[in-house]
Design an enzyme around this catalytic site. Structure first.
Site, PDB file in Angstrom:
ATOM      1  N   GLN A   1       0.824  -1.206   0.000  1.00 21.20           N
ATOM      2  CA  GLN A   1       0.000   0.000   0.000  1.00 21.20           C
ATOM      3  C   GLN A   1       0.863   1.263   0.000  1.00 21.20           C
ATOM      4  O   GLN A   1       0.464   2.310   0.517  1.00 21.20           O
ATOM      5  CB  GLN A   1      -0.940  -0.009   1.212  1.00 21.20           C
ATOM      6  CG  GLN A   1      -2.066  -1.016   1.122  1.00 21.20           C
ATOM      7  CD  GLN A   1      -3.022  -0.715  -0.030  1.00 21.20           C
ATOM      8  OE1 GLN A   1      -3.203   0.435  -0.421  1.00 21.20           O
ATOM      9  NE2 GLN A   1      -3.635  -1.751  -0.581  1.00 21.20           N
ATOM     10  N   SER A   2       2.034   1.185  -0.604  1.00 22.96           N
ATOM     11  CA  SER A   2       2.966   2.305  -0.614  1.00 22.96           C
ATOM     12  C   SER A   2       2.401   3.549  -1.291  1.00 22.96           C
ATOM     13  O   SER A   2       2.005   3.518  -2.459  1.00 22.96           O
ATOM     14  CB  SER A   2       4.257   1.888  -1.326  1.00 22.96           C
ATOM     15  OG  SER A   2       5.075   2.992  -1.597  1.00 22.96           O
TER      16      SER A   2
END
Length: 328
Positions: free
Chosen positions: A73-74
């Site tokens: 989920q960067s």
């Protein structure tokens, strides 16, 4: 001194607002927030300020592909994919996941933005991500591409100037608002946001406390990491600054369960803060950092500060995969 040249990608300047109800609850400190979560939509958050410098360097080198890394989920990976698409470049993302990820949040946006994704385990990410990106770069070069590797969070010597420039922006806003911030607080996950603020503060002699709240690792790790980033930055400006390692101020104790993992206290705080101020924090960075900051203020550990600025570094898309944890 001549700063590196950047391209314009973010919606700047981002506004500064006083957190009225939280300030009243805390008492004694006027808490403000800088809305770097509003630098854009696809590129929302702090990462785009760094990318303005790193991607300019990539373009100057004639590169046609951006390679970077991060968690599944960067925010940084999503911003890199968005910038690449906007500029007509390709993007390859090396993302950490120990299981088949659900197509949601930032990961969904990565795909929507046309990024190629390589999934690796947490173990490989910790020990071999840089080599994996180098191998990918070599493979792309053999296929006729010209790739450019951006490190985790774009936190390196050139990316550091994103928040050097942001510090100049804050100084102009102080003059416009007729206020002076005694301290500036930011979450610390890869070091480049803190490093840029620290460098500008020292070079210009602003005399402010730059305070980081680490959301992974520990203070010693980040003092070393930030020092390394600063050394890289000196090469670009052909100038050095005198500073002591202990001037890098990191508040510890709020990593919680670990990077991108949350406990009930953090989630309850994000919910309370959102309802009180109409500002939504993210669960990975700003939620933990603001929770840690307010706890330290309540404990009386933040002394000698009247006006304190917290930088909202974005990350709202990371909330959606955690929606069921809030129990709403």
């Amino acid at each position: 001194m001549r700063l590196p040249v950047c391209i314009s990608l973010a919606n700047l300047p981002t506004k500064i607002e006083r957190l009225e109800r939280i300030s009243k609850e805390l008492g004694g400190i006027n808490l403000y927030i800088k809305r770097d979560d509003q630098t854009g939509s696809e590129i929302a958050g702090n990462k785009v300020r760094k990318l303005e410098f790193t991607v300019k360097e990539a373009l100057d080198k004639g590169c046609d592909t951006l390679i970077t890394c991060g968690g599944i989920q960067s925010n940084h990976a999503r911003a890199t994919a968005a910038v690449a698409a906007r500029l007509g470049l390709k993007s390859f993302l090396v993302l950490r996941s120990d299981e088949t990820p659900v197509l949601e949040g930032n990961y969904f946006l990565d795909k929507l933005l046309g990024a190629e994704v390589k999934l690796i385990t947490s173990k490989d990410y910790a020990t071999a991500r840089n080599q994996i990106m180098k191998d990918l770069k070599e493979s792309l070069e053999k296929a006729g591409h010209s790739p450019y590797i951006i490190p985790e969070g774009a936190s390196n010597g050139i990316g550091n100037f994103g928040y050097f420039k942001a510090m100049e922006e804050i100084k102009r806003q102080e003059e416009e608002m007729g206020i002076s911030f005694d301290g500036i607080v930011v979450s610390v996950g890869s070091g480049g946001t803190y490093g840029g603020l620290f460098l500008a503060n020292k070079l210009y002699g602003y005399g402010k406390r730059i305070i980081g709240v680490n959301i992974c690792d520990d203070a010693d790790y980040f003092k070393d990491k930030i020092s390394s980033i600063l050394e890289e930055s000196f090469q670009y400006i052909e100038e050095t600054i005198d500073y002591r390692r202990d001037e890098i101020e990191i508040i510890e104790g709020y990593v919680g369960r670990g990077y991108a993992l949350n406990n009930k206290k953090e989630l309850d705080f994000i919910y309370k803060f959102s309802a009180m101020e109409g500002v939504i924090l993210d669960p990975v960075y700003t939620g933990k950092a603001m929770y840690g900051l307010t706890e330290e203020i309540k404990k009386g550990n933040i002394k000698g500060i009247k006006n304190l600025l917290f930088i909202h570094t974005g990350g709202v898309f990371g909330l959606f995969p955690k929606k069921d944890l809030f129990g709403l």
